[in-house]
Design a protein around this motif. Structure first.
Motif, PDB file in Angstrom:
ATOM      1  N   UNK B 541       0.928  -1.124  -0.024  1.00  0.00           N
ATOM      2  CA  UNK B 541       0.082  -0.069  -0.047  1.00  0.00           C
ATOM      3  C   UNK B 541       0.958   1.183   0.082  1.00  0.00           C
ATOM      4  N   UNK B 542       0.425   2.221  -0.735  1.00  0.00           N
ATOM      5  CA  UNK B 542       1.041   3.530  -0.636  1.00  0.00           C
ATOM      6  C   UNK B 542       0.395   4.533   0.244  1.00  0.00           C
ATOM      7  N   UNK B 543      -0.924   4.193   0.780  1.00  0.00           N
ATOM      8  CA  UNK B 543      -1.618   4.944   1.429  1.00  0.00           C
ATOM      9  C   UNK B 543      -0.653   5.562   2.862  1.00  0.00           C
ATOM     10  N   UNK B 544      -0.681   6.673   3.350  1.00  0.00           N
ATOM     11  CA  UNK B 544      -0.037   7.059   4.486  1.00  0.00           C
ATOM     12  C   UNK B 544      -0.930   7.461   5.613  1.00  0.00           C
ATOM     13  N   UNK B 545      -2.535   7.383   5.552  1.00  0.00           N
ATOM     14  CA  UNK B 545      -3.245   7.666   6.675  1.00  0.00           C
ATOM     15  C   UNK B 545      -3.602   6.067   7.141  1.00  0.00           C
ATOM     16  N   UNK B 546      -3.685   6.102   8.512  1.00  0.00           N
ATOM     17  CA  UNK B 546      -3.960   4.671   9.175  1.00  0.00           C
ATOM     18  C   UNK B 546      -5.215   4.110   8.411  1.00  0.00           C
ATOM     19  N   UNK B 547      -6.421   4.755   8.325  1.00  0.00           N
ATOM     20  CA  UNK B 547      -7.690   4.407   7.803  1.00  0.00           C
ATOM     21  C   UNK B 547      -7.639   4.041   6.394  1.00  0.00           C
ATOM     22  N   UNK B 548      -6.927   4.705   5.516  1.00  0.00           N
ATOM     23  CA  UNK B 548      -6.686   4.346   4.200  1.00  0.00           C
ATOM     24  C   UNK B 548      -6.018   3.169   4.034  1.00  0.00           C
ATOM     25  N   UNK B 549      -4.945   3.075   5.021  1.00  0.00           N
ATOM     26  CA  UNK B 549      -4.227   1.755   4.826  1.00  0.00           C
ATOM     27  C   UNK B 549      -5.113   0.494   5.274  1.00  0.00           C
ATOM     28  N   UNK B 550      -6.023   0.758   6.064  1.00  0.00           N
ATOM     29  CA  UNK B 550      -7.047  -0.363   6.489  1.00  0.00           C
ATOM     30  C   UNK B 550      -7.662  -0.639   5.251  1.00  0.00           C
ATOM     31  N   UNK B 551      -8.084   0.362   4.403  1.00  0.00           N
ATOM     32  CA  UNK B 551      -8.932   0.024   3.174  1.00  0.00           C
ATOM     33  C   UNK B 551      -8.252  -0.835   2.249  1.00  0.00           C
ATOM     34  N   UNK B 552      -6.942  -0.511   1.929  1.00  0.00           N
ATOM     35  CA  UNK B 552      -6.024  -1.167   1.189  1.00  0.00           C
ATOM     36  C   UNK B 552      -5.724  -2.746   1.713  1.00  0.00           C
ATOM     37  N   UNK B 553      -5.692  -3.018   2.887  1.00  0.00           N
ATOM     38  CA  UNK B 553      -5.455  -4.047   3.762  1.00  0.00           C
ATOM     39  C   UNK B 553      -6.898  -5.044   3.517  1.00  0.00           C
ATOM     40  N   UNK B 554      -7.791  -4.438   3.427  1.00  0.00           N
ATOM     41  CA  UNK B 554      -9.043  -5.217   3.179  1.00  0.00           C
ATOM     42  C   UNK B 554      -9.187  -5.672   1.627  1.00  0.00           C
ATOM     43  N   UNK B 555      -8.955  -4.722   0.954  1.00  0.00           N
ATOM     44  CA  UNK B 555      -8.931  -4.730  -0.504  1.00  0.00           C
ATOM     45  C   UNK B 555      -7.968  -6.135  -1.049  1.00  0.00           C
ATOM     46  N   UNK B 562     -13.972  -7.865   8.885  1.00  0.00           N
ATOM     47  CA  UNK B 562     -14.253  -7.732  10.445  1.00  0.00           C
ATOM     48  C   UNK B 562     -13.216  -7.367  11.154  1.00  0.00           C
ATOM     49  N   UNK B 563     -12.045  -7.900  10.910  1.00  0.00           N
ATOM     50  CA  UNK B 563     -10.738  -7.581  11.652  1.00  0.00           C
ATOM     51  C   UNK B 563     -10.378  -6.124  11.742  1.00  0.00           C
ATOM     52  N   UNK B 564     -10.435  -5.814  10.368  1.00  0.00           N
ATOM     53  CA  UNK B 564      -9.899  -4.380   9.832  1.00  0.00           C
ATOM     54  C   UNK B 564     -10.855  -3.207  10.578  1.00  0.00           C
ATOM     55  N   UNK B 565     -12.250  -3.726  10.674  1.00  0.00           N
ATOM     56  CA  UNK B 565     -13.318  -2.690  11.351  1.00  0.00           C
ATOM     57  C   UNK B 565     -12.967  -2.675  12.830  1.00  0.00           C
ATOM     58  N   UNK B 566     -12.456  -3.488  13.349  1.00  0.00           N
ATOM     59  CA  UNK B 566     -12.217  -3.910  14.835  1.00  0.00           C
ATOM     60  C   UNK B 566     -11.044  -2.640  14.952  1.00  0.00           C
ATOM     61  N   UNK B 567      -9.998  -3.022  14.070  1.00  0.00           N
ATOM     62  CA  UNK B 567      -8.798  -2.014  14.202  1.00  0.00           C
ATOM     63  C   UNK B 567      -9.252  -0.773  14.103  1.00  0.00           C
TER      64      UNK B 567
END
Lengths: 237, 632
Positions: B541-555, B562-567
């Motif tokens: 991921x090239x995202x820099x914000x934690x929330x965008x990073x979580x989006x990339x991780x889910x993608x 569910x795990x990403x949502x918890x984080x």
């Protein structure tokens, strides 16, 4: 591959045959309207983007909740001439799909059975080539629902914007980009694919909005990878 | 209204001349709109050809030419063209070509004609070719200005109305079905009544009140009334409303003056929507850009440092108005970045132009857009490879010092770890930076990584952005390919652990010891950010914000949704507790820090904090298992 070729060329024959044999009047009319000849250029084909929201992915266990369709051709998309129905699924709607589709129990409870809207749906589809994103939903669910209500098959050719994209991703320019993201293929889901063509992000999951989104995507794909003169048989499946 | 009509309307209502149209017009236009796509480079309309629709750019950009082929105008999202042709015999006057892939909305000519006839403002706009040719800067300022923006811009849906003779129960059901927190009460009115407006179908109505979720509790349940009570009996005596062309600022004042959170919006006498206080808050955060404008008007470090009370006030106001940690982090980070930009501009004005191209880079929280109020500075300089220390370094050292001292004066203390451009090690040409990153990734040493992980959050602030982009590319490509690097980073992400227990008056540590305060950054947000960074780097991921990073991780399907949502939930929650306590400190004139005392935490917060710490603890355990140290 050879099998598929054969299927393509036999669509008009299949429709003619069905138009004679079908018992149900609505289906008979649908088949009698026919399909374009395989060599017809895309610019001359009336298209119909079709999208279902269903209670799940499995045609044996899940049912249709809503139907959206939007007529278009290569130059113009007409959402105002499109249609949208909510129908009462034969199987209960679970909470997850309510959240996802934003259709409520109340709406569903008042909705008609699929059988009541089927004639209208078929009339709208008549004479048009259906366009979907991912062929695994609309055609099998419609066929299953028609068999259930009318005891006959409902099959037709369609253009799948997802298979077009899959083909482009595999063979086309996206391949070169793959080096950068080794191992990860670009997503060919509707919203991700649209982004690659500069199409805007739509907010909701809604059958008619998704049908509109699919129509826009096909226009974009034809403009980029094909031409208005491409024969329809090159894309339908 | 169907979803696609809503979608079209929603877009148009933000752009002139549609932004000033009556909502009923918007509905009619959207319901008749067609759509068409044009590929970059293709002709959309040619001179003299028939034209039967007004064209609205939904996305993309087009060029408008004169008949002689000369470029007349270049327009983009939200602009219209084709109106000149529609007004002149329905023949194209100005040819138009798509210069990007473009999606157009097509409004039929008959709708256009009726608009011109019945709405003077619209007619003026299209006949005078619109004020659109005026500078867009002016337009942006207008858009961000609370004083001038019309309250109508905040409306997202038509109001839900009910006859005041209906019962409480009926109102509650309608509100639930329509997902609204307020409902407008109407009564039948005579046609001559000066407050009456014609209804949708027949008869005249007048607005008599508003009922909110809160009223349902306060005026119905608490008062022990039955569901069959008529609404007219429980409505408020006084009703405050606002006209749709009043400013957002007026709406805010009206809410404060009358102590209400919902305000019905009228177009003349007809209700067209309801604004809620949160709509205004959301709107206002966009215009924390105001403070930013002010930053760029300052001519000295002293002037800048005088703005700092305003920054703190903006922070407190955002918190009080219920902004999320993301909104606050974005606002604070953009203020910080603007400050740096202005400091650089001031320094360059004194020092002269840079001897070689360079990029001023920020790291850590400012790069992640999650800055709060008590943060120190982390920055570095990436220089062009033609950099020659003997000739050029004096200039860059001076620049770094000015910026760093300026930030310190403005309340961003020096970095205790020395991560600043003033440190020669972090003031290097691009090739050296590449080598740093290659070494960190290819030969990971947990000890060294501990001090350098902050560089894996990086963003360009001023100068040659491509330098930092190249470093981001390098990281995205390499990190995911190096299991040893990921393992080392994962190991470091386990150093800072959440507390084992969180009680009314103390925190239980893992060794059984009791503490009466806890650092929420060190024990909560920072390790969460670390965990998320490891997963994000692993999926390229090239995202820099934690929330965008979580989006990339889910993608990338690296973590189940569910795990990403918890984080996400845990990070948002701990961040907000931390931010709220900082705002509390500021209000009580003590210096904000990251420590909280359990006895100052409410029961509800304590309960949620426990859950959030548990999420962090589980995520750390999973990390150890997911990125094991490879055997050599």
């Amino acid at each position: 591959m050879s099998n598929q070729r054969q299927d393509e060329s036999t669509w008009p024959a299949f429709f003619a045959d069905k138009a004679e044999r079908c018992q149900d009047p609505a289906l008979r009319a649908f088949y009698a309207a026919g399909v374009p000849a395989p060599q017809t250029p895309l610019r001359d084909v009336p298209l119909m983007a079709l999208d279902f929201e269903t209670t799940g992915m499995d045609v044996h266990h899940h049912a249709i909740v809503s139907i959206g369709l939007v007529p278009f051709d290569l130059t113009r998309i007409r959402p105002s001439a499109g249609r949208y129905w909510v129908v009462r699924p034969t199987r209960p709607l679970d909470e997850a799909s309510i959240r996802f589709h934003r259709i409520t129990h109340a709406e569903v409870a008042q909705a008609p059975d699929f059988d009541e809207v089927l004639d209208e749906v078929l009339a709208e589809l008549s004479g048009c080539l259906v366009v979907v994103h991912y062929r695994g939903i609309e055609r099998p669910f419609l066929d299953a629902a028609v068999q259930d209500r009318r005891g006959e098959r409902c099959l037709f050719p369609l253009i799948d914007t997802m298979s077009i994209e899959a083909r482009e991703v595999r063979q086309g320019g996206w391949n070169r980009l793959k080096g950068m993201w080794r191992g990860s293929r670009p997503s060919i889901r509707l919203s991700d694919t649209r982004t690659r063509y500069g199409l805007p992000v739509y907010s909701a999951h809604h059958a008619k909005l998704d049908a509109l989104a699919t129509a826009e995507l096909l226009q974009a794909q034809i403009a980029r990878h094909y031409s208005p003169d491409t024969p329809v048989s090159e894309l339908w499946e | 209204m169907e979803a696609e009509v809503q979608e079209i309307r929603e877009h148009m209502r933000h752009y002139p001349p549609f932004d000033r149209l009556d909502p009923k017009w918007l509905d009619q236009i959207a319901a008749r709109t067609d759509v068409a796509y044009y590929r970059e480079g293709s002709m959309i309309q040619e001179y003299g050809k028939p034209i039967d629709t007004l064209r609205y750019v939904r996305s993309g950009a087009v060029e408008v030419y004169r008949h002689n082929g000369e470029l007349y105008n270049r327009i983009g999202e939200g602009d219209i063209f084709g109106h000149t042709g529609l007004l002149h015999n329905r023949r194209v006057r100005f040819p138009v070509r798509a210069i990007e892939d473009t999606l157009l909305y097509l409004i039929p000519a008959d709708v256009f004609d009726r608009l011109c006839e019945e709405d003077d403002q619209f007619a003026d706009f299209v006949e005078l070719s619109g004020p659109r040719l005026q500078s867009t800067v002016e337009q942006n300022e207008r858009e961000n200005d609370l004083m001038v923006s019309r309250v109508r811009r905040l409306l997202t849906r038509s109001p839900v109305n009910i006859d005041e003779n209906a019962t409480v129960h009926e109102a509650a059901r309608l509100m639930t079905d329509q997902h609204v927190s307020s409902i407008l009460l109407l009564s039948r009115a005579e046609e001559g009544d000066e407050r009456a407006f014609p209804g949708e179908e027949h008869g005249h109505w007048r607005l008599t009140g508003i009922l909110t979720d809160q009223d349902m509790r306060g005026r119905v349940l608490a008062a022990g009334l039955s569901g069959e009570t008529p609404l007219a009996e429980i409505k408020h005596d006084r009703l405050s409303t606002i006209q749709s062309d009043e400013s957002v600022y007026e709406a805010m004042l009206a809410m404060l003056r009358n102590n209400v959170h919902h305000l019905p919006v009228l177009h003349r006498r007809r209700p067209v929507g309801v604004v809620h206080l949160s709509d205004i808050v959301r709107y206002e955060t966009h215009s924390s850009l105001y403070l930013v404008t002010n930053i760029f008007n300052q001519d000295s470090v002293k002037g800048l440092s005088r703005l700092m009370p305003d920054v703190r006030a903006a922070f407190v106001r955002l918190v009080d108005d219920g902004a999320t940690s993301q909104m606050i982090g974005q606002a604070m980070s953009s203020i910080g970045r603007s400050l740096i930009r202005r400091l650089i501009e001031l320094a360059e004005a004194d020092l002269g132009p840079p001897p070689v191209p360079y990029c001023f880079m920020v790291n850590g929280s400012m790069a992640r857009h999650d800055q709060t109020i008590a943060t120190d500075q982390d920055n570095a300089l990436v220089l062009d490879d033609s950099f020659d220390p003997d000739q050029h370094d004096a200039w860059f050292a001076a620049l770094a010092k000015r910026v760093s001292d300026g930030l310190h004066a403005c309340g961003y203390p020096y970095c205790s770890g020395g991560i600043m451009g003033t440190n020669e090690k972090w003031r290097q040409p691009l090739s050296v930076w590449r080598r740093y990153f290659e070494e960190w990734i290819d030969k990971p040493d947990p000890e060294k990584l501990l001090h350098s992980s902050i560089f894996f959050d990086l963003e360009a602030v001023q100068g040659e952005e491509r330098f930092v982009e190249q470093l981001q590319d390098l990281i995205a490509q390499r990190a995911s390919q190096s299991p040893r690097f990921l393992a080392a980073l994962a190991r470091n992400a386990l150093h800072r652990t959440p507390p084992l227990g969180f009680f009314r008056t103390f925190v239980m540590e893992n060794d059984g010891q009791h503490n009466n305060s806890i650092n929420l950054k060190r024990r909560g947000t920072a390790p969460l950010v670390d965990v998320i960074r490891v997963h994000a780097l692993a999926v390229g991921s090239r995202a820099q914000t934690s929330f965008e990073r979580l989006d990339d991780i889910v993608k990338a399907k690296s973590l189940p949704a569910g795990q990403a949502d918890k984080l996400r939930y845990a990070l948002e929650f701990i961040s907000m507790v931390r931010i709220r306590h900082q705002a509390h400190d500021l209000k009580h004139h003590s210096s904000p820090d990251n420590n909280i005392e359990p006895e100052n935490v409410s029961d509800g917060e304590r309960h949620n904090l426990k859950d959030a710490f548990q999420v962090l603890s589980n995520a750390q355990k999973f990390l150890r298992f997911r990125y094991p140290t490879p055997n050599r």
